[in-house]
Design a protein around this motif. Structure first.
Motif, PDB file in Angstrom:
ATOM      1  N   ASP A 154       0.875  -1.329  -0.208  1.00  0.00           N
ATOM      2  CA  ASP A 154       0.025   0.096   0.105  1.00  0.00           C
ATOM      3  C   ASP A 154       1.025   1.107  -0.017  1.00  0.00           C
ATOM      4  N   LEU A 155       2.073   0.972   0.234  1.00  0.00           N
ATOM      5  CA  LEU A 155       2.894   2.447   0.265  1.00  0.00           C
ATOM      6  C   LEU A 155       3.708   2.599  -0.909  1.00  0.00           C
ATOM      7  N   LEU A 156       3.661   1.710  -1.975  1.00  0.00           N
ATOM      8  CA  LEU A 156       4.385   1.919  -3.008  1.00  0.00           C
ATOM      9  C   LEU A 156       4.353   3.245  -3.700  1.00  0.00           C
ATOM     10  N   PRO A 157       2.931   3.783  -3.675  1.00  0.00           N
ATOM     11  CA  PRO A 157       2.979   5.127  -4.304  1.00  0.00           C
ATOM     12  C   PRO A 157       3.981   6.337  -3.658  1.00  0.00           C
ATOM     13  N   HIS A 158       4.250   5.790  -2.613  1.00  0.00           N
ATOM     14  CA  HIS A 158       5.306   6.753  -1.626  1.00  0.00           C
ATOM     15  C   HIS A 158       6.627   6.432  -1.575  1.00  0.00           C
ATOM     16  N   VAL A 159       7.011   5.461  -2.117  1.00  0.00           N
ATOM     17  CA  VAL A 159       8.447   4.848  -1.977  1.00  0.00           C
ATOM     18  C   VAL A 159       9.159   4.722  -3.279  1.00  0.00           C
ATOM     19  N   ASP A 160      10.274   4.853  -3.325  1.00  0.00           N
ATOM     20  CA  ASP A 160      11.175   4.492  -4.524  1.00  0.00           C
ATOM     21  C   ASP A 160      11.536   3.007  -4.593  1.00  0.00           C
ATOM     22  N   PHE A 161      10.651   2.116  -4.884  1.00  0.00           N
ATOM     23  CA  PHE A 161      10.782   0.738  -4.989  1.00  0.00           C
ATOM     24  C   PHE A 161      10.389   0.112  -6.212  1.00  0.00           C
ATOM     25  N   ALA A 162      11.273  -0.314  -6.845  1.00  0.00           N
ATOM     26  CA  ALA A 162      11.058  -1.042  -8.410  1.00  0.00           C
ATOM     27  C   ALA A 162      10.704  -2.649  -7.982  1.00  0.00           C
ATOM     28  N   VAL A 163       9.408  -2.780  -8.039  1.00  0.00           N
ATOM     29  CA  VAL A 163       8.992  -4.143  -7.809  1.00  0.00           C
ATOM     30  C   VAL A 163       9.484  -5.070  -8.684  1.00  0.00           C
ATOM     31  N   GLU A 164       9.467  -4.849 -10.004  1.00  0.00           N
ATOM     32  CA  GLU A 164       9.924  -5.776 -11.032  1.00  0.00           C
ATOM     33  C   GLU A 164      11.396  -6.165 -10.670  1.00  0.00           C
ATOM     34  N   ARG A 165      12.190  -5.195 -10.411  1.00  0.00           N
ATOM     35  CA  ARG A 165      13.597  -5.320 -10.290  1.00  0.00           C
ATOM     36  C   ARG A 165      13.784  -6.225  -9.183  1.00  0.00           C
ATOM     37  N   CYS A 166      13.245  -5.830  -7.970  1.00  0.00           N
ATOM     38  CA  CYS A 166      13.161  -6.746  -6.714  1.00  0.00           C
ATOM     39  C   CYS A 166      12.880  -8.132  -7.181  1.00  0.00           C
ATOM     40  N   LEU A 167      11.781  -8.393  -7.810  1.00  0.00           N
ATOM     41  CA  LEU A 167      11.342  -9.849  -7.895  1.00  0.00           C
ATOM     42  C   LEU A 167      12.341 -10.450  -9.058  1.00  0.00           C
ATOM     43  N   GLU A 168      12.832  -9.754  -9.772  1.00  0.00           N
ATOM     44  CA  GLU A 168      14.135 -10.370 -10.728  1.00  0.00           C
ATOM     45  C   GLU A 168      15.389 -10.601  -9.836  1.00  0.00           C
ATOM     46  N   TYR A 169      15.721 -10.016  -8.861  1.00  0.00           N
ATOM     47  CA  TYR A 169      16.889 -10.209  -7.973  1.00  0.00           C
ATOM     48  C   TYR A 169      16.351 -11.327  -7.312  1.00  0.00           C
ATOM     49  N   ALA A 170      15.310 -11.405  -6.849  1.00  0.00           N
ATOM     50  CA  ALA A 170      15.127 -12.669  -5.713  1.00  0.00           C
ATOM     51  C   ALA A 170      14.875 -13.872  -6.551  1.00  0.00           C
ATOM     52  N   ARG A 171      14.418 -13.921  -7.932  1.00  0.00           N
ATOM     53  CA  ARG A 171      14.549 -15.113  -8.538  1.00  0.00           C
ATOM     54  C   ARG A 171      15.964 -15.624  -8.960  1.00  0.00           C
ATOM     55  N   ARG A 172      16.681 -14.416  -9.298  1.00  0.00           N
ATOM     56  CA  ARG A 172      18.165 -14.709  -9.686  1.00  0.00           C
ATOM     57  C   ARG A 172      18.783 -15.642  -8.372  1.00  0.00           C
ATOM     58  N   VAL A 173      18.366 -15.085  -7.435  1.00  0.00           N
ATOM     59  CA  VAL A 173      18.833 -15.825  -6.177  1.00  0.00           C
ATOM     60  C   VAL A 173      18.169 -17.308  -5.742  1.00  0.00           C
ATOM     61  N   ASN A 174      17.053 -17.334  -6.028  1.00  0.00           N
ATOM     62  CA  ASN A 174      16.181 -18.584  -5.812  1.00  0.00           C
ATOM     63  C   ASN A 174      15.046 -18.663  -6.662  1.00  0.00           C
ATOM     64  N   PRO A 175      15.229 -19.433  -7.933  1.00  0.00           N
ATOM     65  CA  PRO A 175      14.351 -19.369  -8.976  1.00  0.00           C
ATOM     66  C   PRO A 175      13.102 -20.211  -8.456  1.00  0.00           C
ATOM     67  N   ASP A 176      13.317 -20.916  -7.659  1.00  0.00           N
ATOM     68  CA  ASP A 176      12.058 -21.765  -7.175  1.00  0.00           C
ATOM     69  C   ASP A 176      11.053 -21.303  -6.068  1.00  0.00           C
ATOM     70  N   MET A 177      11.514 -20.051  -5.824  1.00  0.00           N
ATOM     71  CA  MET A 177      10.789 -19.423  -4.199  1.00  0.00           C
ATOM     72  C   MET A 177       9.331 -18.860  -5.168  1.00  0.00           C
ATOM     73  N   ARG A 178       8.372 -19.012  -4.202  1.00  0.00           N
ATOM     74  CA  ARG A 178       7.208 -18.461  -4.683  1.00  0.00           C
ATOM     75  C   ARG A 178       6.988 -16.934  -4.120  1.00  0.00           C
ATOM     76  N   ILE A 179       6.386 -16.201  -4.938  1.00  0.00           N
ATOM     77  CA  ILE A 179       6.418 -14.892  -4.239  1.00  0.00           C
ATOM     78  C   ILE A 179       4.996 -14.357  -4.252  1.00  0.00           C
ATOM     79  N   LEU A 180       4.671 -13.680  -3.213  1.00  0.00           N
ATOM     80  CA  LEU A 180       3.280 -13.083  -3.144  1.00  0.00           C
ATOM     81  C   LEU A 180       3.408 -11.463  -2.711  1.00  0.00           C
ATOM     82  N   GLN A 181       2.670 -10.788  -3.213  1.00  0.00           N
ATOM     83  CA  GLN A 181       2.884  -9.340  -2.652  1.00  0.00           C
ATOM     84  C   GLN A 181       1.478  -8.994  -1.870  1.00  0.00           C
ATOM     85  N   LEU A 182       1.565  -8.277  -0.842  1.00  0.00           N
ATOM     86  CA  LEU A 182       0.419  -8.076  -0.009  1.00  0.00           C
ATOM     87  C   LEU A 182       0.480  -6.920   1.127  1.00  0.00           C
ATOM     88  N   SER A 183      -0.527  -6.279   1.539  1.00  0.00           N
ATOM     89  CA  SER A 183      -0.285  -5.181   2.607  1.00  0.00           C
ATOM     90  C   SER A 183      -1.169  -5.901   3.741  1.00  0.00           C
TER      91      SER A 183
END
Lengths: 113, 279
Positions: free
Chosen positions: B205-234
């Protein structure tokens, strides 16, 4: 700083083994730490220095052998050296490289008297 | 003496080491191989965390017997784990037994927040320790009603480094990352993200107020752990909570199904023994 907890675990293993061997003193201990293991070597050395005092292994020489990181590239399938988990494959530049070695944290052996 | 494991009282207090020291230690780790002939070389080849692994295996056996789905939640401090858990247990406690073990260096504040949400909770204060270990979990279980056929949430100490290495006997690690942190955390703390089965990206819910590139973060996460499930929530607004709750429900059902089939096998072999003794 979980290196202190690791140092205590190491001392546990070393003292238990030494006692079972009827040893009175441990003069040397060798550890194997993988390049990809979650361990800061200097912190571990400091932790050991502290926990080994007043133990069977007081003053023992500690040797830390590094096991090189190794992985398999899931992109091209090559087995490649890996120094960090997120490094790209040195052969094809792809991601990810799944670690296959270098995650170990082992007490290898001790020298006792 | 502790009844579960026979440990001394001192050992139960987790890792408190007071060691006054001076920083001028010129330690002699430079190694020479000219050791005297009287020394005996004893091969050990043992994992440094073998003892913790033993306790973790004991916990895991207990959880399997009682059909408990156990999650080890890890994150940096302030990712919103406790708020997320409070929301989660408030809903799930209506469906099956839930309980929470919380780890913090000090205070029982988190446990109080969980209890206020209606779930049994116990706090482990690690003092100077930076992580929970399997032995400490065993002790916490003495004070907590085990949520049979339900879910036990373990909220680890806020720390993305140390808890990665300590198996507690959980079914899986869940790493919580909030959008108020850096998007490169999966790379910076790769060991933790590599150890997790699920990543929760919290505070969306805070995404509009912060500098956080979701797609880049998810790409980094998958780079480290391709099998990890990722869910976004508030946890605050409830956005995305359903997918997370369903994921927990599935795990709980799987643990329950395993418990049932194990009990059925026991029953079958007990019946066979009875039939054989009657004959």
């Amino acid at each position: 700083m979980h290196e202190m907890a690791l140092a205590e675990s190491i001392l546990n293993i070393v003292e238990e083994t030494a006692r079972n061997q009827g040893a009175v003193r441990v003069t040397e201990l060798r550890l194997e730490i993988g390049e990809l293991a979650n361990v800061e070597i200097e912190a571990l050395q400091f932790g050991l220095e502290v926990v080994l005092r007043n133990s069977l292994a007081a003053g023992a020489q500690v040797e830390i052998l590094t096991i090189p990181g190794q992985g398999q590239c899931l992109e091209c399938g090559a087995m490649v050296p890996l120094s960090a988990r997120y490094d790209p494959c040195p052969q094809c530049g792809g991601y990810p490289v799944r670690p296959t070695g270098g995650q170990e944290m082992r007490v290898k052996d001790i020298l006792v008297e | 003496m502790c009844v579960t494991c026979g440990c001394g009282v001192d050992e139960a207090a987790m890792h408190s080491h007071d060691h006054p020291h001076f920083h001028d230690h010129d330690h002699s780790y430079d190694h020479s191989h000219d050791h005297a002939a009287e020394g005996r070389l004893v091969s050990i080849e043992r994992d440094i965390l073998a003892k913790n692994a033993g306790f973790a295996a004991g916990n895991r056996r207990l959880f399997a017997e009682r059909g408990v789905f156990v999650l080890n939640l890890v994150s940096s401090p302030g990712s919103g784990k406790t708020a997320l858990l409070a929301q989660t247990v408030q809903i799930l406690r209506e469906e099956f037994p839930v309980a929470v073990i919380g780890g913090d260096q000090q205070t029982a504040r988190d446990a109080e927040r969980i209890q206020a949400a209606g779930a049994p909770a116990v706090q482990i204060n690690t003092g100077k320790g930076c992580h929970l270990d399997a032995h400490g979990i065993g002790h916490a279980l003495e004070e907590l009603p085990l949520p049979e056929s339900g879910v036990l949430f373990i909220e680890n100490v806020g720390n993305l480094v140390c808890p990665a290495d300590f198996d507690l006997g959980e079914a899986c690690k869940v790493v919580v990352l909030s959008v108020t942190e850096g998007e490169d955390k999966p790379l910076k703390y790769a060991n933790m993200f590599a150890a997790a089965k699920l990543m929760l990206l919290n505070k969306i819910d805070l995404l509009p107020h912060v500098d956080f590139a979701v797609e880049r973060c998810l790409e980094y996460a998958r780079r480290v752990n391709p099998d990890m499930r990722i869910l976004q929530l508030s946890a605050r607004t409830g956005d995305g909570m359903t997918a997370w709750l369903d994921w927990v429900r599935q795990g709980q059902q799987a643990a329950l199904a395993q418990q049932v089939s194990r009990l059925e096998m026991e029953l079958t072999s007990a019946r066979a023994r009875l039939a054989a003794s009657v004959r």
